[in-house]
Each structure stands twice: as structure tokens, then as C-alpha cells.
Design a protein around this motif. Sequence first.
Motif, short mmCIF file in Angstrom:
data_model
loop_
_atom_site.label_atom_id
_atom_site.label_comp_id
_atom_site.label_asym_id
_atom_site.label_seq_id
_atom_site.Cartn_x
_atom_site.Cartn_y
_atom_site.Cartn_z
N ALA A 1 0.85 -1.19 0.00
CA ALA A 1 0.00 0.00 0.00
C ALA A 1 0.88 1.25 0.00
CB ALA A 1 -0.91 0.00 1.22
N ASP B 1 -7.17 2.05 -4.33
CA ASP B 1 -7.10 2.73 -3.04
C ASP B 1 -8.40 3.42 -2.66
OD1 ASP B 1 -4.50 1.88 -2.92
OD2 ASP B 1 -3.62 3.81 -3.49
N PHE C 1 -4.08 1.91 5.29
CA PHE C 1 -2.88 2.60 4.82
C PHE C 1 -1.93 2.96 5.97
CE2 PHE C 1 -6.32 3.65 1.80
CZ PHE C 1 -5.81 2.98 0.69
N GLN D 1 -3.55 10.48 -0.13
CA GLN D 1 -3.34 10.10 1.27
C GLN D 1 -3.40 11.30 2.20
OE1 GLN D 1 -3.47 7.14 2.30
NE2 GLN D 1 -3.32 6.08 0.34
N ASN E 1 -0.16 6.17 4.54
CA ASN E 1 -0.88 7.43 4.74
C ASN E 1 0.07 8.62 4.90
OD1 ASN E 1 -0.01 7.67 7.51
ND2 ASN E 1 -1.59 6.20 8.10
#
Length: 397
Positions: free
Chosen positions: A189, A332, A379, A312, A192
Motif C-alpha cells: 500500500a 485505493d 494505509f 493520502q 498514509n
Amino acid sequence: MTRVALVEQDGAGGMLHYAYQLADALAGAGADVTLHTARRYELGDLPHRFTLRAEIDLWPAIEPARQHRLGFLGRKIRRAWRALRYAVVWHRLTSRLIDERPDVVLFSTIRFPFQAVFLRRLRRHGLVLAQVCHEFEARERGPLSRAISRRLSIAVYRTFSRIFLHGEENRKAFLAAYPVDADITRVIAHGNESLFLDIADAGGDLRERYGIGADEPIALFFGGLRPSKGILSMVDAFAGMTPGTPGRLLIVGHPSGVDPADIVKRAATACIADRVIVDGRYLPLDEVGPLVRASTFVVLPYRSATASGVLQVAFAFARPVVATALGSLSEDIDHGVTGLLVQAGDDEGLASAMAALLDDPARAHTMGMAAAAAAETRFGWAPIAGSVLVGLEEVAR
């Protein structure tokens, strides 16, 4: 304890923000991490659980948009000088890595095919190389230039023992473009952008600065102003929304191939100049939070992309996104839950999606809460760092 040298030459911007958070998370997972980055390092005030070597002496990662003033000959001379300087700096970097001999060297994006020379030197000295491959296409170049770059870059990717990519779609596209062993690739992933939650900011939001009313919904685009991001088409889509749709379009970012004046002209041509605000600059770190908090949602109208740090950032501040279904964006974003997806190039679909959230801020808020939850869980950096560390340990010397 695995010794990891993480190389990110940018000292500012999204690539550095990612590298800082990955280095911190890897250190938290038990690795001995050294981040090699630029002397002009914008995160020096943040805590560091890893060793920092801010010694890469190149030009600033974010530069004033002034190349047009140099003229054709000036740009050629500048490019030649920078190529020489780049080679000298990478020679010094590879020499340091050879002397320090980490268990594995983890690179960010490799920008130029000739860097294969330095990567091969590291391999000859017995170092194991890996990469977090954020980008593998020369997006801002023409088809012929992209094809040549892709061909030359094969030598770069063949030096890596492990390559991490964001999303299965990106992995498939990468393997279709580059003849490397699929077994060396891993999907992770993006991670974040909680970094910005920890940065002291100016407080509140930036509505007053931009002259936007307290209750007026805002569609926000921010990040580098590049042709591949579909900015002018986004303005057209905003103009094509159903008459009576409320709100403003706020565009903030450093010019990199798109002139802010051209965006203003496009808005004027579409008769929405009073509804489009353009701020053509790289935001100081303490303004990112206030900017995103001011928005109702964030727009990612990209025409070509693999992943997005901006996505993000939006999720971290509980803002949904309206985005094109490209690369890992389609994986995502949970359509209808954390954002709305449209096909790249579908300006009518983009207009409809933006209008849907501008007309219904309550729905945008609910989606933003789901986005924030995804940022903390799906994330989160701890599991990502764990996966990266396992992947590195599998190939470490």
C-alpha cells in the motif's frame, strides 16, 4: 538487525515525505535505518528514529518556475552542467554506500537511465539493491521519448533484487513494460500522510485568505501543476456542471509545466473566473493542514498516474476524493465510500462527480470519515513497514 540505507535525493516534496515516514516506520519495526537525502532538507524539525545523512548536494527539489527566462541555449548549458554535477554527486554517494556496506540499499524513483552505471558499481561491490518504485513512466514526455526512456531503463531495474510497487495494477503494468523476473516484485500500500497531522500548522483553514465564505463548498486541487494531471480539463469540467451547483474550485500548487496564468485564462474563457482561485506556489508544510481542512473534497483529475500522495493527505484530514481510475487510485479508493471514481478523460463524469459532492456536503463529510478510517488502518505504516522489511530481509546479504 537489518541495516537499511534508504536513498531519497529530494529534500522537499512528496517523495521526501514518503521516505521520511517509511524510514520512521522501518525503524519502528526494528531495522537500523539511515536516510540519505538532500542538504536542503525540509523536515529537520521533526523527530527522527533513524540516522539522517542530509548530504546530497544537488539543486532544490522545488525551484521557481523560471526556465523560460533562460532561453534555448541557456537551458542547454544548464542541463549539461546539471548532468555533470549529478554524476559527481552520485559517484560520491555510491562511494559512501560502498564504505558503509549496509545489508540492503533501498532506492526511491531513479530518474535517469544513466544511473544504472552507479547501481552496477554498487552491485559489483556486493551490495544488495531494492527499490520502492513510485513511478516507472516518463509522464511529461512525448511517446517517442517515453519509449526510449523505457528501453534504456531496463538496465536500471535489472540491478534490483526486490522492487515494491503500489497496487496490483501498477505491478502488472510494470511487468508488461520491463522484462524483469516477476518474482522480485512485491505489492505494498502507499502509506498514509499522517506526517501532516503531526506538523504544527497555522490553525483553522485558509478560507479567509482566499475570500471564500464559511459555508461555501470547495473542490480542491493541490500538488505540482503538471500537464499529466489534467488541470485544464478539470476547469472545463467544473464549468460544465449543472447550472446552480454551488462552490468554488481552488487550485494550489507549484508550476511544473502548467502556467497558473493559463489556468486563469481557461477559467475566464469558460466564464467561471469568479469561481476559480489559483495559487501557484509550493505550500509551506504548516499550510497543508489548513488548506485541506478548508476543502469539501479533493480532486485528482489525472490523465496519467500510478499512485498519489495527495490522495493520502486528503484521507488523513478526513476528506474524500473525486479521482480518475488510474494505477492504484482505482484500488485505493472505495467508490461511493471514500470517494468517487471516473474514467480518465471523461469530463462529463468528472463534472457529475464534483457536482454530487458540492451539492451534498453532508455526504462528503460521511465519506471523509470513512477515508480517515482507511488512512489509519488499511494505509497505516506499521503493516507496510513490516511487509517491506520482510521483503528486504529475504534478499539482504
